[in-house]
Motif scaffolding. Structure first.
Motif, PDB file in Angstrom:
ATOM      1  N   UNK A 177       0.856  -1.185   0.000  1.00 45.89           N
ATOM      2  CA  UNK A 177       0.000   0.000   0.000  1.00 45.89           C
ATOM      3  C   UNK A 177       0.892   1.235   0.000  1.00 45.89           C
ATOM      4  N   UNK A 178       0.572   2.209  -0.841  1.00 44.33           N
ATOM      5  CA  UNK A 178       1.302   3.474  -0.789  1.00 44.33           C
ATOM      6  C   UNK A 178       0.698   4.350   0.305  1.00 44.33           C
ATOM      7  N   UNK A 179       1.521   4.716   1.276  1.00 44.62           N
ATOM      8  CA  UNK A 179       1.087   5.640   2.329  1.00 44.62           C
ATOM      9  C   UNK A 179       1.720   6.995   2.067  1.00 44.62           C
ATOM     10  N   UNK A 180       0.891   8.024   1.990  1.00 40.62           N
ATOM     11  CA  UNK A 180       1.357   9.380   1.770  1.00 40.62           C
ATOM     12  C   UNK A 180       1.155  10.208   3.038  1.00 40.62           C
ATOM     13  N   UNK A 181       1.691  11.402   3.013  1.00 45.76           N
ATOM     14  CA  UNK A 181       1.560  12.296   4.163  1.00 45.76           C
ATOM     15  C   UNK A 181       0.083  12.562   4.450  1.00 45.76           C
ATOM     16  N   UNK A 182      -0.305  12.364   5.709  1.00 48.39           N
ATOM     17  CA  UNK A 182      -1.693  12.569   6.113  1.00 48.39           C
ATOM     18  C   UNK A 182      -2.531  11.317   6.108  1.00 48.39           C
ATOM     19  N   UNK A 183      -1.985  10.201   5.578  1.00 43.73           N
ATOM     20  CA  UNK A 183      -2.767   8.961   5.510  1.00 43.73           C
ATOM     21  C   UNK A 183      -2.871   8.289   6.875  1.00 43.73           C
ATOM     22  N   UNK A 184      -3.973   7.572   7.040  1.00 46.16           N
ATOM     23  CA  UNK A 184      -4.251   6.787   8.242  1.00 46.16           C
ATOM     24  C   UNK A 184      -4.335   5.321   7.871  1.00 46.16           C
ATOM     25  N   UNK A 185      -3.742   4.466   8.712  1.00 47.32           N
ATOM     26  CA  UNK A 185      -3.887   3.020   8.560  1.00 47.32           C
ATOM     27  C   UNK A 185      -4.199   2.454   9.935  1.00 47.32           C
ATOM     28  N   UNK A 186      -5.296   1.698  10.028  1.00 48.43           N
ATOM     29  CA  UNK A 186      -5.717   1.093  11.300  1.00 48.43           C
ATOM     30  C   UNK A 186      -5.843  -0.408  11.091  1.00 48.43           C
ATOM     31  N   UNK A 187      -5.282  -1.194  12.038  1.00 41.87           N
ATOM     32  CA  UNK A 187      -5.482  -2.640  11.931  1.00 41.87           C
ATOM     33  C   UNK A 187      -5.764  -3.236  13.305  1.00 41.87           C
ATOM     34  N   UNK A 188      -6.821  -4.047  13.339  1.00 39.39           N
ATOM     35  CA  UNK A 188      -7.256  -4.665  14.587  1.00 39.39           C
ATOM     36  C   UNK A 188      -7.948  -5.987  14.300  1.00 39.39           C
ATOM     37  N   UNK A 189      -8.540  -6.579  15.331  1.00 40.49           N
ATOM     38  CA  UNK A 189      -9.260  -7.832  15.164  1.00 40.49           C
ATOM     39  C   UNK A 189      -8.385  -8.911  14.548  1.00 40.49           C
ATOM     40  N   UNK A 203      11.841   9.206  -1.789  1.00 41.63           N
ATOM     41  CA  UNK A 203      12.406  10.508  -1.381  1.00 41.63           C
ATOM     42  C   UNK A 203      11.763  11.683  -2.120  1.00 41.63           C
ATOM     43  N   UNK A 204      11.748  12.820  -1.432  1.00 39.37           N
ATOM     44  CA  UNK A 204      11.304  14.095  -2.005  1.00 39.37           C
ATOM     45  C   UNK A 204       9.853  14.045  -2.487  1.00 39.37           C
ATOM     46  N   UNK A 205       9.026  13.290  -1.771  1.00 41.46           N
ATOM     47  CA  UNK A 205       7.599  13.224  -2.111  1.00 41.46           C
ATOM     48  C   UNK A 205       6.729  13.881  -1.039  1.00 41.46           C
ATOM     49  N   UNK A 206       7.351  14.452  -0.017  1.00 42.02           N
ATOM     50  CA  UNK A 206       6.581  15.116   1.045  1.00 42.02           C
ATOM     51  C   UNK A 206       5.906  16.367   0.493  1.00 42.02           C
ATOM     52  N   UNK A 207       4.775  16.754   1.060  1.00 38.11           N
ATOM     53  CA  UNK A 207       4.142  18.007   0.631  1.00 38.11           C
ATOM     54  C   UNK A 207       5.111  19.171   0.800  1.00 38.11           C
ATOM     55  N   UNK A 208       5.283  20.004  -0.214  1.00 34.10           N
ATOM     56  CA  UNK A 208       6.276  21.086  -0.143  1.00 34.10           C
ATOM     57  C   UNK A 208       6.068  22.028   1.043  1.00 34.10           C
ATOM     58  N   UNK A 213      11.799  16.719   5.490  1.00 31.28           N
ATOM     59  CA  UNK A 213      12.551  15.855   4.585  1.00 31.28           C
ATOM     60  C   UNK A 213      12.654  14.488   5.233  1.00 31.28           C
ATOM     61  N   UNK A 214      12.116  13.459   4.592  1.00 31.75           N
ATOM     62  CA  UNK A 214      12.031  12.139   5.195  1.00 31.75           C
ATOM     63  C   UNK A 214      10.594  11.822   5.571  1.00 31.75           C
ATOM     64  N   UNK A 215      10.427  10.742   6.303  1.00 29.96           N
ATOM     65  CA  UNK A 215       9.089  10.298   6.702  1.00 29.96           C
ATOM     66  C   UNK A 215       9.021  10.100   8.207  1.00 29.96           C
ATOM     67  N   UNK A 216       7.912  10.519   8.787  1.00 32.41           N
ATOM     68  CA  UNK A 216       7.594  10.219  10.174  1.00 32.41           C
ATOM     69  C   UNK A 216       6.381   9.308  10.206  1.00 32.41           C
ATOM     70  N   UNK A 217       6.473   8.259  11.003  1.00 33.02           N
ATOM     71  CA  UNK A 217       5.341   7.389  11.266  1.00 33.02           C
ATOM     72  C   UNK A 217       5.026   7.462  12.748  1.00 33.02           C
ATOM     73  N   UNK A 218       3.786   7.806  13.059  1.00 33.69           N
ATOM     74  CA  UNK A 218       3.338   7.892  14.446  1.00 33.69           C
ATOM     75  C   UNK A 218       2.390   6.723  14.683  1.00 33.69           C
ATOM     76  N   UNK A 219       2.814   5.762  15.496  1.00 35.18           N
ATOM     77  CA  UNK A 219       2.017   4.577  15.774  1.00 35.18           C
ATOM     78  C   UNK A 219       1.481   4.671  17.199  1.00 35.18           C
ATOM     79  N   UNK A 220       0.168   4.600  17.321  1.00 34.54           N
ATOM     80  CA  UNK A 220      -0.508   4.746  18.613  1.00 34.54           C
ATOM     81  C   UNK A 220      -1.079   3.398  19.023  1.00 34.54           C
TER      82      UNK A 220
END
Length: 226
Positions: A177-189, A203-208, A213-220
């Motif tokens: 799956x392509x995940x872009x800036x602002x996307x949400x992914x939830x998995x359960x069950x 690289x260099x695909x972040x919203x200008x 620069x780079x990617x952050x993933x926030x996992x809750x």
């Protein structure tokens, strides 16, 4: 900017939902500002050494509980020893909203727990991973928690290939799956303990306008540790 081809929410497998563009640009900027604060020492961004001696290519910081291979602590036991930064209540509210959104986008709401946020355990821990050039994340399970509450994953910055597999092992079948800036992914069950990873960053695909620069993933997560 409008999408040339719409990206509607999709259920990748029962219990796993991708919602593109769930965070608007303003929400992304607020979350990025918070991540930059959390990344500062003490208990800041660090490189994780695995028990076999290797190092993860991503750098990470924890909130609420500190993750280390393979457990949780209240201090950075494999780093500077400082107390972990607190998990803010607004992140719990964000996670609960995310789970509700996944329920609404799913053909079967059962994997995502009670419809009302008040009926479910509060989210209390976050892993914030920074992916620089050439970094990746191997296929793994999120299994160090004592809770099977859904995992909430948010993306900021560069796009990535997110590989989502099965609970039976690291090998195929999987879905990329392509995940872009602002996307949400939830998995359960039935998908809660599925193997997943990030084999590639674009690289260099972040919203200008985001300024990242780079990617952050926030996992809750719900730790289940009390």
């Amino acid at each position: 900017m409008d999408e040339l081809f719409p990206r509607p929410p999709s259920e990748i497998t029962p219990g796993a939902v991708h919602i593109p563009g769930w965070l608007d640009p303003a929400a992304q900027a607020r979350l990025l500002d918070a991540c930059r604060t959390w990344a500062k020492p003490p208990a800041g961004l660090r490189t994780v050494r695995m028990p076999g001696g290797g190092r993860m290519s991503v750098r990470t910081v924890g909130l609420g509980w500190h993750w280390f291979p393979y457990g949780y602590a209240r201090t950075v036991v494999d780093g500077d020893g400082a107390p972990v930064k607190p998990f803010p209540s607004w992140l719990d509210a964000l996670a609960q909203d995310a789970v509700r959104a996944a329920r609404e986008a799913s053909a079967d709401a059962e994997p995502f727990g009670p419809a009302r946020a008040a009926a479910s355990a509060p989210y209390d821990t976050a892993a914030i991973n920074f992916y620089g050039p050439g970094t990746r994340m191997g296929m793994h399970q999120d299994r160090d928690e004592r809770s099977d509450a859904p995992i909430v994953s948010l993306s900021l910055g560069d796009s990535c290939v997110f590989r989502f597999g099965t609970v039976s092992g690291r090998e195929r079948p999987w879905t990329d799956v392509e995940l872009r800036s602002g996307d949400l992914f939830v998995f359960g069950g039935p998908a809660r303990f599925a193997y997943h990873g990030v084999p590639r960053i674009h690289p260099e695909t972040a919203p200008p306008g985001l300024g990242l620069t780079g990617r952050l993933n926030i996992t809750l997560r719900v730790s289940g540790l009390g």
